[in-house]
Design a protein around this motif. Sequence first.
Motif, PDB file in Angstrom:
ATOM      1  N   GLU A 160      49.276  33.803 -10.569  1.00 15.37           N
ATOM      2  CA  GLU A 160      48.881  35.318 -10.281  1.00 15.37           C
ATOM      3  C   GLU A 160      49.911  35.801 -11.272  1.00 15.37           C
ATOM      4  N   ALA A 161      49.257  36.977 -11.637  1.00 17.39           N
ATOM      5  CA  ALA A 161      50.229  38.132 -12.490  1.00 17.39           C
ATOM      6  C   ALA A 161      49.460  39.541 -12.471  1.00 17.39           C
ATOM      7  N   ASN A 162      50.032  40.577 -12.480  1.00 18.05           N
ATOM      8  CA  ASN A 162      49.678  42.050 -12.488  1.00 18.05           C
ATOM      9  C   ASN A 162      48.488  42.010 -11.316  1.00 18.05           C
ATOM     10  N   GLY A 163      48.691  41.480 -10.109  1.00 15.99           N
ATOM     11  CA  GLY A 163      47.466  41.733  -9.104  1.00 15.99           C
ATOM     12  C   GLY A 163      46.252  40.665  -9.294  1.00 15.99           C
ATOM     13  N   LYS A 164      46.258  40.075 -10.453  1.00 19.76           N
ATOM     14  CA  LYS A 164      45.229  39.362 -10.818  1.00 19.76           C
ATOM     15  C   LYS A 164      45.383  37.856 -10.334  1.00 19.76           C
ATOM     16  N   SER A 165      44.449  36.847 -10.055  1.00 14.09           N
ATOM     17  CA  SER A 165      44.650  35.576  -9.753  1.00 14.09           C
ATOM     18  C   SER A 165      43.739  34.517 -10.465  1.00 14.09           C
ATOM     19  N   LEU A 166      44.194  33.584 -10.687  1.00 16.08           N
ATOM     20  CA  LEU A 166      43.219  32.287 -10.735  1.00 16.08           C
ATOM     21  C   LEU A 166      43.644  31.250 -10.387  1.00 16.08           C
ATOM     22  N   PHE A 167      42.543  30.438 -10.028  1.00 14.21           N
ATOM     23  CA  PHE A 167      42.948  29.032  -9.244  1.00 14.21           C
ATOM     24  C   PHE A 167      42.503  27.800  -9.991  1.00 14.21           C
ATOM     25  N   TYR A 168      43.464  26.994 -10.595  1.00 14.87           N
ATOM     26  CA  TYR A 168      42.957  25.786 -11.510  1.00 14.87           C
ATOM     27  C   TYR A 168      42.909  24.680 -10.573  1.00 14.87           C
ATOM     28  N   SER A 169      41.895  23.816 -10.426  1.00 12.67           N
ATOM     29  CA  SER A 169      41.609  22.915  -9.269  1.00 12.67           C
ATOM     30  C   SER A 169      42.399  21.546  -9.834  1.00 12.67           C
ATOM     31  N   LEU A 196      38.046  30.753 -10.180  1.00  7.52           N
ATOM     32  CA  LEU A 196      38.412  29.352  -9.862  1.00  7.52           C
ATOM     33  C   LEU A 196      37.859  28.546 -10.930  1.00  7.52           C
ATOM     34  N   ILE A 197      38.966  27.904 -11.728  1.00  4.91           N
ATOM     35  CA  ILE A 197      38.471  26.933 -12.579  1.00  4.91           C
ATOM     36  C   ILE A 197      38.453  25.576 -12.213  1.00  4.91           C
ATOM     37  N   LEU A 198      37.017  24.962 -11.814  1.00  3.49           N
ATOM     38  CA  LEU A 198      36.974  23.967 -11.061  1.00  3.49           C
ATOM     39  C   LEU A 198      36.341  22.695 -11.795  1.00  3.49           C
ATOM     40  N   GLU A 199      36.896  21.661 -11.623  1.00  6.17           N
ATOM     41  CA  GLU A 199      36.486  20.306 -12.143  1.00  6.17           C
ATOM     42  C   GLU A 199      35.305  19.939 -11.732  1.00  6.17           C
ATOM     43  N   GLY A 200      34.400  19.388 -12.563  1.00  2.00           N
ATOM     44  CA  GLY A 200      33.145  18.820 -12.078  1.00  2.00           C
ATOM     45  C   GLY A 200      32.608  17.388 -12.433  1.00  2.00           C
ATOM     46  N   THR A 201      33.748  16.527 -12.463  1.00  2.31           N
ATOM     47  CA  THR A 201      33.723  15.276 -12.840  1.00  2.31           C
ATOM     48  C   THR A 201      32.396  14.346 -12.647  1.00  2.31           C
ATOM     49  N   THR A 202      32.240  14.601 -11.174  1.00  3.61           N
ATOM     50  CA  THR A 202      31.219  13.430 -10.796  1.00  3.61           C
ATOM     51  C   THR A 202      30.065  14.172 -10.436  1.00  3.61           C
ATOM     52  N   ILE A 203      29.587  15.378 -11.017  1.00  2.00           N
ATOM     53  CA  ILE A 203      28.388  16.258 -10.701  1.00  2.00           C
ATOM     54  C   ILE A 203      27.204  15.366 -11.288  1.00  2.00           C
ATOM     55  N   THR A 204      27.507  14.707 -12.345  1.00  2.00           N
ATOM     56  CA  THR A 204      26.262  13.962 -12.778  1.00  2.00           C
ATOM     57  C   THR A 204      25.765  12.822 -11.860  1.00  2.00           C
ATOM     58  N   ARG A 205      26.542  12.517 -10.862  1.00  2.00           N
ATOM     59  CA  ARG A 205      26.046  11.645  -9.777  1.00  2.00           C
ATOM     60  C   ARG A 205      25.181  12.180  -8.760  1.00  2.00           C
ATOM     61  N   GLY A 206      24.873  13.613  -8.666  1.00  2.00           N
ATOM     62  CA  GLY A 206      24.196  14.048  -7.811  1.00  2.00           C
ATOM     63  C   GLY A 206      24.894  14.096  -6.443  1.00  2.00           C
ATOM     64  N   ASN A 207      23.988  14.321  -5.109  1.00  2.00           N
ATOM     65  CA  ASN A 207      24.428  14.679  -4.130  1.00  2.00           C
ATOM     66  C   ASN A 207      24.946  13.369  -3.290  1.00  2.00           C
ATOM     67  N   LYS A 208      25.282  12.270  -3.895  1.00  2.00           N
ATOM     68  CA  LYS A 208      25.591  11.026  -3.248  1.00  2.00           C
ATOM     69  C   LYS A 208      27.129  11.363  -2.762  1.00  2.00           C
ATOM     70  N   ASN A 209      27.503  11.035  -1.441  1.00  2.00           N
ATOM     71  CA  ASN A 209      28.808  11.085  -1.043  1.00  2.00           C
ATOM     72  C   ASN A 209      29.664   9.935  -1.286  1.00  2.00           C
ATOM     73  N   ASN A 210      30.988  10.092  -1.961  1.00  2.00           N
ATOM     74  CA  ASN A 210      31.932   8.953  -2.266  1.00  2.00           C
ATOM     75  C   ASN A 210      32.047   8.187  -1.118  1.00  2.00           C
ATOM     76  N   LYS A 211      32.445   6.962  -1.383  1.00  2.00           N
ATOM     77  CA  LYS A 211      32.890   5.853  -0.428  1.00  2.00           C
ATOM     78  C   LYS A 211      34.391   6.249  -0.058  1.00  2.00           C
ATOM     79  N   THR A 212      34.748   6.385   0.916  1.00  2.00           N
ATOM     80  CA  THR A 212      36.316   6.676   1.238  1.00  2.00           C
ATOM     81  C   THR A 212      37.201   5.295   0.669  1.00  2.00           C
ATOM     82  N   GLU A 213      38.524   5.775   0.567  1.00  2.00           N
ATOM     83  CA  GLU A 213      39.361   4.649   0.070  1.00  2.00           C
ATOM     84  C   GLU A 213      39.591   3.701   1.516  1.00  2.00           C
ATOM     85  N   PHE A 214      39.289   4.184   2.684  1.00  2.00           N
ATOM     86  CA  PHE A 214      39.452   3.482   4.203  1.00  2.00           C
ATOM     87  C   PHE A 214      37.963   2.496   4.118  1.00  2.00           C
TER      88      PHE A 214
END
Length: 434
Positions: A160-169, A196-214
Amino acid sequence: MKFKIHRGTKEIGGSCVEVWTEQAKILLDFGMPLVEKDGKEFDFRKYKNMNSDELVNKGILPNIDGLYDNSKNTIDGVIVSHPHQDHYGLINFINDDVQYYLGEATHKIIKLNNLFTPQEVYLKNTNYFEKSKKFKVGDISITPYWADHSAFDSYSFLVEANGKSLFYSGDFRSHGRKTKAFYWFTHNAPKNVDYLILEGTTITRGNKNNKTEFEIERDLIKLFEQKEKINLIYTSGQNIDRIVSIYSACIRANKIFVVDVYIATILKELSEFAKIPYPSKEFKNLKVMFPYYTSRRLKNEGNEKILYQFKNYKITKEEISEQSDKIVMIVRPSMQKDLENINGIECGNLIYSMWEGYLKKSDTIKLIDYLVNKKFTLHKIHTSGHADIQTLKKIVEAIKPKNIVPIHTFEGDKYKDIFNEPIIKLMDEEVRII
Ligand SMILES: [Zn+2]
């Protein structure tokens, strides 16, 4: 406030975002690329002997005035999101006057990498931030938010600066062992940020949900419960979530968990930051083996004390051989010589627990071939370090940004199909005024 993405608008890896006001200038991450311009795997050995001018000309180092020259430094701070090389790997070229802002554990991991891997990244002036505690560089305020990611000690940043904001994921997910950090964030997120500067690493894989670590832990238990088999796992020594999953699966399946001196050192050093298993009286089924090449390097470089600190928890090759059906051991290609000296370990399970892309690496192929020839069965058990589309939508819903900028992705074009907010597709080096 202005910003530009030096690298990352169209690729995964080598992230670097510059943010500046009239008074101050900061960099968010300073990563090594993962791909060459032609899409092939990036190999820094090709550029090792070049100086910073040549590397800027080649487009490897971002073209930032004064960054590489002590006498002309114009950068007030480099903020490191997490200890993955594609976010910090080129720092060694930066002039000595620059101040670094990072998590204390992140710095520890970078130092350990200097000891155990070919990298040499030394940070002279360090300032450790804490999660959710705002700090200032000139007139720019930065708030680090703790993130669930495959790297230990990962953060996203509100700037944040000068009343403006960005979010880096930065890099994040919600299906690791720090799910709570993600959901805490969704309830406490800054609202209405401009970009919002947003990472999109896995977008290639489509709507598939990731397995959880559990779920990974559950899959491992199933394998470990097979009788009369040794289990060898090839995973990253720095994916602490995964190592904890393996350790927990070992407890459930009554196995002895063997790590080598490299992973043992990482676990011990990080145990002061989080409750994780490490070689000690408290974690009785955790043993340490001393691979030939790693031990030789530590000795040659005068670091024997690192070896000796684990002597009470040592397991020998003979002991592994005698009770191989009870052993779960982390391996990597440089340990093949050691495996050759362990008798009677045919017909076990070899669990590949990393990104599938690394399967193409010649040393990985060599290790797998060696073990498959010994009648090992290959299993792939892994989940991504990055958010799936459901999780990306949740973070956007929490932040409600006025604009979204794709980063750390090959699929910036697909953002408009996923989110309702305006998508600003920038080019590398394109200046944006907020
Ligand atoms: Zn990462």
